[in-house]
Design a protein around this motif. Sequence first.
Motif, short mmCIF file in Angstrom:
data_model
loop_
_atom_site.label_atom_id
_atom_site.label_comp_id
_atom_site.label_asym_id
_atom_site.label_seq_id
_atom_site.Cartn_x
_atom_site.Cartn_y
_atom_site.Cartn_z
N SER A 361 0.80 -1.21 0.08
CA SER A 361 0.04 -0.04 0.14
C SER A 361 1.10 1.25 -0.10
O SER A 361 1.93 1.13 0.45
CB SER A 361 -0.82 -0.05 1.18
N ARG A 362 0.35 2.46 -0.53
CA ARG A 362 0.94 3.68 -0.45
C ARG A 362 1.02 4.38 0.99
O ARG A 362 -0.07 4.01 1.51
CB ARG A 362 0.26 4.50 -1.46
N PRO A 363 2.22 4.87 1.17
CA PRO A 363 3.34 5.12 0.50
C PRO A 363 4.32 4.17 0.62
O PRO A 363 5.26 4.48 0.28
CB PRO A 363 3.68 6.53 1.08
N LEU A 364 4.23 3.20 1.47
CA LEU A 364 5.19 2.28 1.93
C LEU A 364 5.90 1.48 0.51
O LEU A 364 7.03 1.32 0.56
CB LEU A 364 4.61 1.09 2.89
N SER A 365 4.66 1.09 -0.35
CA SER A 365 5.37 0.55 -1.50
C SER A 365 6.12 1.19 -2.43
O SER A 365 7.03 0.96 -2.82
CB SER A 365 3.95 -0.07 -2.41
N GLY A 366 5.77 2.53 -2.38
CA GLY A 366 6.74 3.42 -3.32
C GLY A 366 8.00 3.62 -2.64
O GLY A 366 9.04 3.57 -3.19
#
Length: 387
Positions: A361-366
């Motif tokens: 999930s964002r922002p962790l994935s980014g």
Amino acid sequence: MVDRNHISYFWKDSKAARSYKTGVSLHSHTNQSRETLDFVANWSRQFPYLRPFLQRAESKAEDNHGVKVDYSHSYWTPPLTPILAFDLERGQVEKKLDLAGLVSITDHDSIQAPLLLRAVPSARHIPVSVEWTAPFGGDQAFHLGIHNLPSDQAAAWIKTLNEYTKNPQQARLTELLEALHALPNVLIVFNHPVWDLYLIGREKAQQRVHDFLTANRQFIHALELNGLRNWDENRRVKQLAEKWNMLLISGGDRHGREPNANVNMTNATSFTEFVHEIRDGFSHVMFMPQYAEPWKHRVLESTLDAIRDYPDFPQGSRTWDERVFHPDINGVPRPLSELWPTGRSPWYMHYGIRIVRMMGSRPLSGGLRMAWSDAHEHNYTLGEERA
């Protein structure tokens, strides 16, 4: 033959496809594929800090429910149905490369997906193919892509191949490969050949590959550049092909919703014609844009695809625990969703899944994507260019 290996990269030369009529997607999986859970047992060896956690969970399962955890007879199935997988692969070729699309699906030790697809008008010409698990050397197994089995012999062949998997003998393996090679329309591919599948150690794994090719090289039509393995491993495959003077071929190894990260390009208009082209020694592999994404992030996304919920899917395949199977007390494989005593997964597993999903999930994935960036690899590709 090595000079007849051609490799292109979409992000460097998207126009390379203009010289061809057809794109071929090889080596992808559907929900008919049984994917082993042996890797969970291997975590204890790879990650010692997980050992106490796994041992505690295994003990609780046996003490409280009378079920001994058996990874070797447990498996999970990818989320996509055969038609969804077929449409995904063909759609990428048609939309991204503007070529006609041919698809060969190779589930593990099963031909059920292509047989089902042959009842669908849009897929009725799909080849009957399989990813065959071939134990070798007593401590290793190789995955071999057997493509385009004769329709009237496919059921007998899959029975024979699976019998070998259960009772392997190296002389018998050579006999089977020789017999498959004698079928002029069959394609035999050594999938991800340098992957140490059973973690026996790099030196020993290399020796097994050497021994296998020494005995069977004349029956193997190509070595696979795998779209789900990393740059370094595929460079080693390229070196292996140079050493043995063998052809390279694509194989995406898709398990989730991302289409194959490489395909073959050809002027063949049927899969059988493509097989003859490969057996004659010509192959042009195109790496698709997703292969340029950070490898660790792609593996994470594939993992997330495996544990996502799909509310629109057929009943019995919507949640991750409906797609993971374990033997019950009678040894019959059943979905975990039917084995939970309380009707839901244990709290530690529930929250473990939630934590992994949060990574997507964002922002962790980014942030993870940036941290795992391997953009420098693009400058070197698979060794055609040097710094």
